[in-house]
Design a protein around this motif. Structure first.
Motif, PDB file in Angstrom:
ATOM      1  N   GLU A 160       0.920  -1.232   0.022  1.00 27.47           N
ATOM      2  CA  GLU A 160      -0.042  -0.004  -0.067  1.00 27.47           C
ATOM      3  C   GLU A 160       0.861   1.277   0.033  1.00 27.47           C
ATOM      4  O   GLU A 160       1.761   1.351   0.613  1.00 27.47           O
TER       5      GLU A 160
ATOM      6  N   ARG B 282       3.017   3.102   2.959  1.00 26.97           N
ATOM      7  CA  ARG B 282       4.088   2.497   3.355  1.00 26.97           C
ATOM      8  C   ARG B 282       5.535   3.379   2.956  1.00 26.97           C
ATOM      9  O   ARG B 282       6.285   3.066   3.669  1.00 26.97           O
TER      10      ARG B 282
ATOM     11  N   HIS C 108       2.806  -9.494   1.770  1.00 23.09           N
ATOM     12  CA  HIS C 108       1.752  -8.958   3.019  1.00 23.09           C
ATOM     13  C   HIS C 108       0.498  -9.102   2.547  1.00 23.09           C
ATOM     14  O   HIS C 108       0.213  -8.982   1.282  1.00 23.09           O
TER      15      HIS C 108
ATOM     16  N   ARG D 161       4.639  -8.567  17.993  1.00 23.01           N
ATOM     17  CA  ARG D 161       4.741  -9.932  17.548  1.00 23.01           C
ATOM     18  C   ARG D 161       4.121 -11.061  18.362  1.00 23.01           C
ATOM     19  O   ARG D 161       3.579 -10.749  19.456  1.00 23.01           O
TER      20      ARG D 161
ATOM     21  N   SER E  83       5.774  -1.747  17.497  1.00 20.97           N
ATOM     22  CA  SER E  83       5.888  -3.141  16.633  1.00 20.97           C
ATOM     23  C   SER E  83       5.235  -4.359  17.862  1.00 20.97           C
ATOM     24  O   SER E  83       5.345  -4.086  18.852  1.00 20.97           O
TER      25      SER E  83
ATOM     26  N   GLY F 181      -0.680  -2.426   9.977  1.00 20.78           N
ATOM     27  CA  GLY F 181      -0.686  -3.955   9.269  1.00 20.78           C
ATOM     28  C   GLY F 181       0.442  -4.696   9.294  1.00 20.78           C
ATOM     29  O   GLY F 181       1.415  -4.294  10.215  1.00 20.78           O
TER      30      GLY F 181
HETATM   31  P1  5GP Z   1       8.171  -4.196  12.340  1.00 21.01           P
HETATM   32  O1  5GP Z   1       7.619  -4.433  13.495  1.00 21.01           O
HETATM   33  O2  5GP Z   1       9.356  -4.959  12.146  1.00 21.01           O
HETATM   34  O3  5GP Z   1       8.493  -2.679  11.985  1.00 21.01           O
HETATM   35  O4  5GP Z   1       7.121  -4.537  11.090  1.00 21.01           O
HETATM   36  C1  5GP Z   1       6.494  -5.776  11.155  1.00 21.01           C
HETATM   37  C2  5GP Z   1       5.728  -6.146   9.910  1.00 21.01           C
HETATM   38  O5  5GP Z   1       4.742  -5.033  10.005  1.00 21.01           O
HETATM   39  C3  5GP Z   1       6.369  -5.906   8.654  1.00 21.01           C
HETATM   40  O6  5GP Z   1       5.736  -6.753   7.637  1.00 21.01           O
HETATM   41  C4  5GP Z   1       5.920  -4.279   8.411  1.00 21.01           C
HETATM   42  O7  5GP Z   1       5.822  -4.427   6.913  1.00 21.01           O
HETATM   43  C5  5GP Z   1       4.572  -4.247   8.929  1.00 21.01           C
HETATM   44  N1  5GP Z   1       4.631  -2.943   9.239  1.00 21.01           N
HETATM   45  C6  5GP Z   1       5.312  -2.110  10.013  1.00 21.01           C
HETATM   46  N2  5GP Z   1       4.741  -0.945  10.414  1.00 21.01           N
HETATM   47  C7  5GP Z   1       3.652  -0.875   9.774  1.00 21.01           C
HETATM   48  C8  5GP Z   1       2.820   0.123   9.498  1.00 21.01           C
HETATM   49  O8  5GP Z   1       2.862   1.136  10.094  1.00 21.01           O
HETATM   50  N3  5GP Z   1       1.551   0.044   8.812  1.00 21.01           N
HETATM   51  C9  5GP Z   1       1.361  -1.160   8.229  1.00 21.01           C
HETATM   52  N4  5GP Z   1       0.578  -1.504   7.418  1.00 21.01           N
HETATM   53  N5  5GP Z   1       2.283  -2.051   8.237  1.00 21.01           N
HETATM   54  C10 5GP Z   1       3.384  -2.225   9.014  1.00 21.01           C
END
Ligand code: 5GP
Ligand code: MN
Length: 337
Positions: free
Chosen positions: A101, A104, A125, A289, A287, A307
């Protein structure tokens, strides 16, 4: 199982690349190993095929990826906004990797949407939006790098892949599966790793560069956050860690220093949902998990317009750290494992 690409899509890509093209590859904000690996790997291959390819990220990648060939040539839009805009405006092809999208890519979303260039999407995704002209979206694959490799193979370009490009691709496969600890039971992953090793990838060296090259400050920051900044909610099997600007200053924080940290609380058998709330100068990043079936992407999108995947997701909140903490805590009380 190998990806069964649609013939028509492969032909479209073949036709577009049948003459030398000016291509800009985009990765998402705070690009992770999969975004950096897929863009650098594919860029290197496009160069070998006679195209002129540039990589643009909205913001910087972590120091852990500096070792990847081509990383230093990538344009960081936050540091060089004019050059990044020019790379987008002058491109004949805009290849969007590891996001689905336009928001991002933050400040680059408008120029991306306005461009007349051929837009190609390669991503894993769920729920892709349909801004691309040609889309290789496979949410059941563990990394964009894996899809990139399979696409390269399906296009008949495997022989043109350098050790450097193969190394970049391996990197994203490794980081997006937590070093092949989760989302990593697809036998195809190991077929591909075997082929990448044949191309000269030194996988143990990649592991060391990413997981054994921390600074002592990062190590101490991690210990501090675990010991003093983790709140455990036993009734919700949830841990929330907060990272403040003050702590970042105290521990000489560098971009990427908390990459992966949100996974660590899942080592505890009492914790199934781990949240890191990270204060940035103008907003707060969350973040998330999980282990098991609790879908953190649903949690992220329902409460924070974010997302990601079932077990790894993120979001941004335009509020202070303490307000965001309250929001997250409330959300956890409503929805938790
Ligand atoms: P991380 O926590 O490592 O930044 O992101 C984990 C996962 O969530 C990754 O697949 C990333 O692309 C997705 N992600 C992280 N931040 C966002 C956000 O603000 N919006 C969306 N749509 N996805 C996110
Ligand atoms: Mn990814």
């Amino acid at each position: 199982m190998k990806i069964d690409f649609a013939k028509e899509d492969l032909t479209k890509l073949q036709d577009f690349l049948s003459v030398p093209r000016r291509i800009t590859l985009l990765g998402h904000v705070s690009p992770d190993g999969d975004a950096v690996g897929s863009t650098l790997g594919f860029t290197s291959l496009l160069g070998t095929l006679g195209h002129s390819a540039t990589v643009v990220y909205p913001t910087a990648y972590s120091d852990s990826f500096v070792f990847l060939p081509g990383a230093s040539e990538a344009l960081i839009a936050k540091n060089k906004p004019e050059e990044a805009l020019r790379a987008i405006r002058e491109a004949e092809g805009l290849f969007c990797l590891d996001f689905n999208e336009t928001k991002r890519v933050e400040q680059l979303a408008a120029p991306l949407e306005e461009s007349e260039a051929l837009k190609l999407l390669i991503d894993h995704h769920p729920y892709p939006s349909d801004f691309a002209d040609l889309s290789f979206s496979y949410p059941d694959r563990s990394s964009t790098c894996l899809i990139v490799y399979e696409l390269i193979r399906a296009m008949g370009w495997r022989d043109r892949l350098s050790t450097e490009a193969a190394t970049a691709i391996y990197t994203g496969m490794m980081t997006d599966t937590g070093n092949f600890a989760y989302n990593s039971e697809d036998p195809e992953i190991y077929q591909v790793i075997s082929e990448l090793l044949e191309l000269g990838v030194r996988k143990d060296a990649v592991y060391d560069a990413i997981n054994r090259s921390f600074t002592i400050d990062k190590l101490r920051l991690t210990a501090h956050l675990m010991a003093d900044k983790l709140t455990f909610f036993p009734q919700y099997k949830t841990a929330i860690i907060t990272l403040s600007m003050a702590d970042k200053g105290k521990y000489n924080y560098q971009t990427g220093d908390v990459e992966g940290l949100v996974n660590d609380p899942l080592a505890a058998k009492e914790i199934e949902f781990s949240i890191l709330i990270h204060e940035m100068p103008k907003y707060t990043k969350i973040s998330m998990r999980s282990k098991g079936s609790f879908a953190v992407n649903d949690f992220a999108s329902k409460f924070f317009n974010g997302g990601g995947h079932t077990n790894a997701a993120g979001a941004e909140v335009c509020d202070t750290l303490s307000n965001t903490y309250k929001l997250v805590e409330t959300a956890v009380r409503i929805l938790h494992p």
